[in-house]
Design an enzyme around this catalytic site. Structure first.
Site, short mmCIF file in Angstrom:
data_model
loop_
_atom_site.label_atom_id
_atom_site.label_comp_id
_atom_site.label_asym_id
_atom_site.label_seq_id
_atom_site.Cartn_x
_atom_site.Cartn_y
_atom_site.Cartn_z
N MET A 173 7.19 4.07 -8.53
CA MET A 173 9.36 4.02 -8.03
C MET A 173 8.96 2.94 -6.62
O MET A 173 8.40 2.93 -6.65
CB MET A 173 9.02 5.32 -7.38
CG MET A 173 9.73 5.72 -6.72
SD MET A 173 9.95 7.61 -5.84
CE MET A 173 10.74 8.32 -7.78
N HIS A 176 1.53 3.89 -9.95
CA HIS A 176 2.37 3.62 -9.00
C HIS A 176 3.59 4.68 -8.53
O HIS A 176 4.90 4.72 -9.49
CB HIS A 176 2.76 2.12 -9.29
CG HIS A 176 3.46 1.77 -7.95
ND1 HIS A 176 4.94 1.38 -7.92
CD2 HIS A 176 3.07 1.88 -6.75
CE1 HIS A 176 5.13 0.87 -6.48
NE2 HIS A 176 4.06 1.13 -5.82
N SER A 177 3.54 5.38 -7.72
CA SER A 177 4.69 6.40 -7.70
C SER A 177 5.22 7.51 -8.06
O SER A 177 4.50 7.78 -8.37
CB SER A 177 5.57 5.05 -6.69
OG SER A 177 6.41 5.30 -5.24
N TYR A 178 6.25 7.73 -7.97
CA TYR A 178 6.82 7.97 -9.58
C TYR A 178 5.47 8.18 -10.54
O TYR A 178 5.41 9.35 -11.68
CB TYR A 178 7.97 8.15 -9.97
CG TYR A 178 8.66 8.88 -11.26
CD1 TYR A 178 8.79 9.83 -11.54
CD2 TYR A 178 8.03 7.76 -12.78
CE1 TYR A 178 8.32 10.46 -12.45
CE2 TYR A 178 8.90 7.87 -14.15
CZ TYR A 178 8.87 10.06 -13.66
OH TYR A 178 9.51 10.02 -14.88
N GLY A 213 2.43 8.65 -10.57
CA GLY A 213 2.06 9.65 -10.71
C GLY A 213 2.47 10.31 -10.85
O GLY A 213 0.70 11.55 -11.59
#
Length: 252
Positions: free
Chosen positions: A1, A104-106, A108
């Site tokens: 994200m 990465h970020s979202y 995950g």
């Protein structure tokens, strides 16, 4: 994200140098499958791809439906399950095994769903400043109350806009994210997936030891993940690619 709710949007524009970490590359070639964050695309990982490939590793940069170069497929009907299937199909159609799966970020949220579907193909999971869900949680649940005003003020026709990107900016750039991907509940049911080894990489601003994603690093530690910290903003693939590639080379 590539931004957070309120938190991620702030992190996106922050920049900080990263720590220097001694290299320790695997002895044999590895296969990396990289899942970008919300609003982003595989394009954002070209430099990381080049750095890992130069060491002899195979890299697959998945672009999720409706994002990046697949922006022409954007639709409010695209949900978290669509993005999980994007990655599962990449791995299966490319006949990949022993995969180091990076989210990465979202991302995950996505890699957690992928591991639940095809744990036999995954060697190691890497959560990069990422949401780390339990079954029954959505990204909106994890992000908390501070996420709701950001979503409310930036959603149009079922798509969450990227307010840090102007229409005059040429591609490649962050593009609107389907709202459904952020509100869909993730259901995890495969106990085998919980046995996959994993690393959590927490990025923190210079001089700091914690930030908004520390709660997920703590959750990772409770699951016996390896937890590493690097000095960088929320998008180290842009701001600290060399240092990030070193950490990715160190995963077992």
């Amino acid at each position: 994200m590539h931004a957070s709710h309120i938190a991620l949007a702030t992190l996106l524009v922050a920049a900080a140098p990263a720590v220097c970490i001694a290299q320790s590359a695997p002895q044999s070639p590895s296969t990396y499958v990289i899942v970008h964050g919300a609003w982003g695309g595989g394009w954002d990982w070209r430099t990381i791809d080049a750095l890992l490939s130069s060491k002899g590793h195979a890299v697959h940069r998945v672009t999720l439906t409706g994002l990046g170069e697949r922006v022409h497929l954007a639709s409010p009907s695209v949900g978290l399950a669509t993005h999980i299937t994007d990655v599962v199909n990449t791995i299966e159609f490319e006949q990949l095994t022993n995969v180091i799966l990076v989210g990465h970020s979202y991302g995950g949220m996505v890699i957690s769903g992928v591991a639940d579907k095809i744990p036999q193909r995954i060697r190691h999971l890497v959560y990069l400043d990422a949401f780390l869900p339990e079954s029954g949680e959505s990204l909106s649940d994890l992000a908390g109350a501070e996420f709701r005003p950001f979503i409310a003020s930036n959603t149009k026709d079922g798509m969450v806009q990227a307010p840090w990107e102007g229409p005059e900016k040429p591609f490649p750039k962050d593009v609107p994210q389907p709202l459904k991907t952020l509100t869909d509940t993730l259901v995890l049911s495969n106990p085998v997936a919980r046995g996959i080894s994993a690393t959590y990489i927490l990025t923190v601003d210079k001089g700091k030891t914690e930030d908004q994603f520390s709660r997920y690093a703590d959750r990772a530690a409770a699951r016996n993940f390896t937890v590493r910290r690097m000095e960088a903003d929320h998008v180290p693939e842009r701001s600290a690619p060399k240092e990030l590639s070193v950490l990715l080379l160190q995963v077992p």
